[in-house]
Design a protein around this motif. Structure first.
Motif, PDB file in Angstrom:
ATOM      1  N   MET A   1      37.908  35.509 144.055  1.00 51.13           N
ATOM      2  CA  MET A   1      37.367  35.179 142.720  1.00 51.13           C
ATOM      3  C   MET A   1      35.939  35.710 142.638  1.00 51.13           C
ATOM      4  O   MET A   1      35.477  36.025 143.620  1.00 51.13           O
ATOM      5  CB  MET A   1      37.248  33.652 142.538  1.00 51.13           C
ATOM      6  CG  MET A   1      36.685  32.685 143.671  1.00 51.13           C
ATOM      7  SD  MET A   1      35.282  33.057 144.187  1.00 51.13           S
ATOM      8  CE  MET A   1      34.389  32.336 142.761  1.00 51.13           C
ATOM      9  N   LYS A   2      35.419  35.802 141.351  1.00 46.73           N
ATOM     10  CA  LYS A   2      34.016  36.373 141.168  1.00 46.73           C
ATOM     11  C   LYS A   2      33.244  35.500 140.131  1.00 46.73           C
ATOM     12  O   LYS A   2      33.887  35.208 139.063  1.00 46.73           O
ATOM     13  CB  LYS A   2      34.036  37.990 140.606  1.00 46.73           C
ATOM     14  CG  LYS A   2      32.747  38.140 140.073  1.00 46.73           C
ATOM     15  CD  LYS A   2      32.718  39.599 139.948  1.00 46.73           C
ATOM     16  CE  LYS A   2      33.674  40.127 138.711  1.00 46.73           C
ATOM     17  NZ  LYS A   2      33.246  41.522 137.950  1.00 46.73           N
ATOM     18  N   ARG A   3      32.151  34.944 140.660  1.00 46.21           N
ATOM     19  CA  ARG A   3      31.267  34.130 139.395  1.00 46.21           C
ATOM     20  C   ARG A   3      29.984  34.788 139.505  1.00 46.21           C
ATOM     21  O   ARG A   3      29.517  35.153 140.559  1.00 46.21           O
ATOM     22  CB  ARG A   3      31.378  32.775 139.659  1.00 46.21           C
ATOM     23  CG  ARG A   3      32.776  32.066 139.851  1.00 46.21           C
ATOM     24  CD  ARG A   3      32.845  30.613 139.377  1.00 46.21           C
ATOM     25  NE  ARG A   3      34.197  30.136 139.332  1.00 46.21           N
ATOM     26  CZ  ARG A   3      34.705  29.060 140.087  1.00 46.21           C
ATOM     27  NH1 ARG A   3      33.799  28.284 140.860  1.00 46.21           N
ATOM     28  NH2 ARG A   3      35.923  28.938 139.866  1.00 46.21           N
TER      29      ARG A   3
ATOM     30  N   GLN B   1      33.707  29.917 150.475  1.00 46.98           N
ATOM     31  CA  GLN B   1      34.615  29.144 150.736  1.00 46.98           C
ATOM     32  C   GLN B   1      36.124  30.062 150.445  1.00 46.98           C
ATOM     33  O   GLN B   1      37.175  30.106 151.136  1.00 46.98           O
ATOM     34  CB  GLN B   1      34.814  27.828 149.894  1.00 46.98           C
ATOM     35  CG  GLN B   1      36.121  27.142 149.734  1.00 46.98           C
ATOM     36  CD  GLN B   1      36.269  26.589 151.233  1.00 46.98           C
ATOM     37  OE1 GLN B   1      35.398  26.165 151.798  1.00 46.98           O
ATOM     38  NE2 GLN B   1      37.608  26.406 151.632  1.00 46.98           N
ATOM     39  N   VAL B   2      36.317  30.710 149.142  1.00 43.70           N
ATOM     40  CA  VAL B   2      37.625  30.876 148.784  1.00 43.70           C
ATOM     41  C   VAL B   2      37.596  32.315 149.352  1.00 43.70           C
ATOM     42  O   VAL B   2      38.689  32.827 150.083  1.00 43.70           O
ATOM     43  CB  VAL B   2      37.704  31.028 147.179  1.00 43.70           C
ATOM     44  CG1 VAL B   2      38.751  31.604 146.706  1.00 43.70           C
ATOM     45  CG2 VAL B   2      37.430  29.755 146.613  1.00 43.70           C
TER      46      VAL B   2
ATOM     47  N   GLY C   1      38.288  30.778 153.396  1.00 44.35           N
ATOM     48  CA  GLY C   1      40.082  30.638 153.009  1.00 44.35           C
ATOM     49  C   GLY C   1      40.758  31.994 153.529  1.00 44.35           C
ATOM     50  O   GLY C   1      41.645  31.729 154.143  1.00 44.35           O
ATOM     51  N   THR C   2      40.129  33.006 153.294  1.00 49.72           N
ATOM     52  CA  THR C   2      40.996  34.398 153.784  1.00 49.72           C
ATOM     53  C   THR C   2      40.944  34.136 155.414  1.00 49.72           C
ATOM     54  O   THR C   2      42.190  34.515 156.248  1.00 49.72           O
ATOM     55  CB  THR C   2      40.004  35.830 153.201  1.00 49.72           C
ATOM     56  OG1 THR C   2      40.171  35.441 151.947  1.00 49.72           O
ATOM     57  CG2 THR C   2      40.910  37.051 153.738  1.00 49.72           C
ATOM     58  N   ALA C   3      39.990  33.986 155.797  1.00 47.31           N
ATOM     59  CA  ALA C   3      39.659  33.977 157.432  1.00 47.31           C
ATOM     60  C   ALA C   3      40.648  32.901 157.821  1.00 47.31           C
ATOM     61  O   ALA C   3      41.447  33.358 159.162  1.00 47.31           O
ATOM     62  CB  ALA C   3      38.355  33.827 157.771  1.00 47.31           C
ATOM     63  N   LEU C   4      40.712  31.916 157.235  1.00 46.25           N
ATOM     64  CA  LEU C   4      41.494  30.631 157.882  1.00 46.25           C
ATOM     65  C   LEU C   4      43.028  30.999 158.058  1.00 46.25           C
ATOM     66  O   LEU C   4      43.801  31.002 159.035  1.00 46.25           O
ATOM     67  CB  LEU C   4      41.343  29.354 157.187  1.00 46.25           C
ATOM     68  CG  LEU C   4      42.246  28.091 157.876  1.00 46.25           C
ATOM     69  CD1 LEU C   4      41.790  27.907 159.299  1.00 46.25           C
ATOM     70  CD2 LEU C   4      42.071  26.978 156.973  1.00 46.25           C
ATOM     71  N   LEU C   5      43.335  31.697 156.722  1.00 45.06           N
ATOM     72  CA  LEU C   5      44.920  32.088 156.648  1.00 45.06           C
ATOM     73  C   LEU C   5      45.142  33.065 157.566  1.00 45.06           C
ATOM     74  O   LEU C   5      46.332  33.386 158.232  1.00 45.06           O
ATOM     75  CB  LEU C   5      45.186  32.240 155.069  1.00 45.06           C
ATOM     76  CG  LEU C   5      45.183  31.155 154.439  1.00 45.06           C
ATOM     77  CD1 LEU C   5      44.965  31.774 152.985  1.00 45.06           C
ATOM     78  CD2 LEU C   5      46.121  30.369 154.341  1.00 45.06           C
ATOM     79  N   SER C   6      44.128  33.991 157.672  1.00 44.46           N
ATOM     80  CA  SER C   6      44.417  35.146 158.547  1.00 44.46           C
ATOM     81  C   SER C   6      44.733  34.542 160.129  1.00 44.46           C
ATOM     82  O   SER C   6      45.406  35.369 160.931  1.00 44.46           O
ATOM     83  CB  SER C   6      43.348  36.223 158.760  1.00 44.46           C
ATOM     84  OG  SER C   6      42.188  35.766 159.358  1.00 44.46           O
TER      85      SER C   6
END
Ligand SMILES: NC(=O)c1ccc[n+]([C@@H]2O[C@H](COP(=O)([O-])OP(=O)(O)OC[C@H]3O[C@@H](n4cnc5c(N)ncnc54)[C@H](OP(=O)(O)O)[C@@H]3O)[C@@H](O)[C@H]2O)c1
Length: 332
Positions: free
Chosen positions: A119-121, A136-137, A141-146
């Motif tokens: 995402m981008k904000r 977080q996202v 999030g990417t690191a944890l799933l990896s």
């Protein structure tokens, strides 16, 4: 590379290069893939393309199940032989990610993992976890799933005798961010980035979160044997998905420069299926490209290691040390 050079290179490839689909004879019959962020945009395009090459089982990892079901219907219409499943995944939630990864451990195989959600904000927002939302996202999030999905990828490599594949969707905008942002006091990088005062309105934080993707993927690759899992990262190019919905400047310029989501999907699928020699490498325009000297410099190495150590400690504290793989020593 300076920001100006990065921007010029983006301008150049957006105009001069056109992404191509993988060769039609590419055959992934019998294989299973997970694509995160696959209800729309590049993830959906990549998921469709994977299904069209004979994929046996496709898991759409999505925040919103109803949007996932719509994506599934569109994919299944064109690829009735592929078994498409919709699994809930919200990278804003530790519980959602743990539940997702727990379910994935029971897959009989996992050949391809495309960690694409992002995402981008332009303004500061804080996730329910307490972290700034890009941190977080896009990063945590990417690191944890990896890490949590390494086990099924490794198991599949043992079964098939071929390395499984993990591709992380990065961006060339990563190289607008400076590695200096990741070399603050030890254990303080993420707490600093979580503070509203560290957030400059605009796209800086998004660019930094993509640099974190690059640093994480490069360090992860050092800890994973390429004979088991080829870990790479890809720049999909500037694509006119819904991604820029909060960034009118990017939408306007994209009308002249942007590629389609389908073309972005070509980049993702090329990275996930081809380039067996791309372990730890960054792909852009469907080729392995060198990352800028700042990332390779001594300071870049410090940033990479610091991010790895700090992220790993944070994730171990959140999900429990037993949940993360113990085989994280440097690979041979
Ligand atoms: N488009 C570009 O120009 C461009 C350029 C370089 C890199 N990228 C990267 O490409 C990736 C895909 O972008 P896109 O262009 O396809 O954007 P998109 O159309 O906005 O799709 C993003 C996907 O990520 C999902 N997502 C967002 N927040 C999530 C969360 N908390 N948990 C789980 N999923 C979440 C979205 O789900 P919802 O639909 O529920 O929001 C959506 O499925 C991103 O990583 C982005 O950084 C894009």
């Amino acid at each position: 590379m300076s920001s100006m050079l990065t921007l010029l290179s983006i301008l150049w490839y957006q105009l001069a290069f056109k992404p191509k689909p993988v060769p039609p004879e590419t055959n992934i019959e019998g294989q299973t893939a997970i694509v995160t962020g696959s209800n729309t945009g590049l993830g959906l395009a990549a998921a469709k393309q994977l299904a069209s090459h004979g994929l046996a089982r496709l898991i759409l990892a999505v925040r919103d199940i109803s949007k996932g079901e719509e994506a599934k219907a569109a994919i299944s219409r064109e690829n009735p032989k592929c078994q498409v499943e919709v699994w809930q995944l919200d990278q804003d939630s530790w519980d959602s990610m743990s539940a997702f990864a727990g379910k994935a451990q029971s897959l009989d195989r996992l050949d391809i993992l495309l960690l694409n959600a992002g995402m981008k904000r332009l303004e500061y927002t804080r996730s329910a976890s307490g972290h700034e939302t890009h941190i977080q996202v896009n990063h945590l999030g990417t690191a944890l799933l990896s890490l949590l999905l390494l086990a099924p990828l490794r198991k599949t490599a043992a079964l098939t005798g071929n390395p499984s594949r993990m591709t992380i969707t990065a961006s060339s905008l990563a190289f607008i961010a400076s590695v200096d942002s990741v070399t603050g006091p030890e254990d303080q990088v993420i707490p600093f980035l979580d503070e509203p005062a560290s957030f400059k309105p605009g796209t800086d934080r998004y660019c930094l979160s993509k640099l974190l993707n690059v640093l994480w993927a490069r360090e992860l690759a050092k800890h994973v044997n390429a004979k088991e899992v080829v870990v790479n990262m890809v720049n999909p190019g500037w694509c006119m998905s819904e991604f820029h919905r909060e960034d009118p400047g990017a939408v306007s310029a994209g009308k002249y420069l942007g590629w389609s989501s389908e073309q972005g999907g070509y980049e993702l699928v090329d990275a996930a299926l081809r380039h067996p020699d791309s372990h730890g490498q960054y792909l852009s325009e469907q080729k392995i490209r060198s990352v800028p000297g700042s990332v390779l410099s001594a300071q870049g190495q410090v940033a990479q290691k610091r991010l790895w150590d700090e992220t790993l400690a944070l994730l171990r504290a959140v999900v429990g040390p037993d949940q993360l793989p113990n085989h994280l020593a440097l690979a041979d």
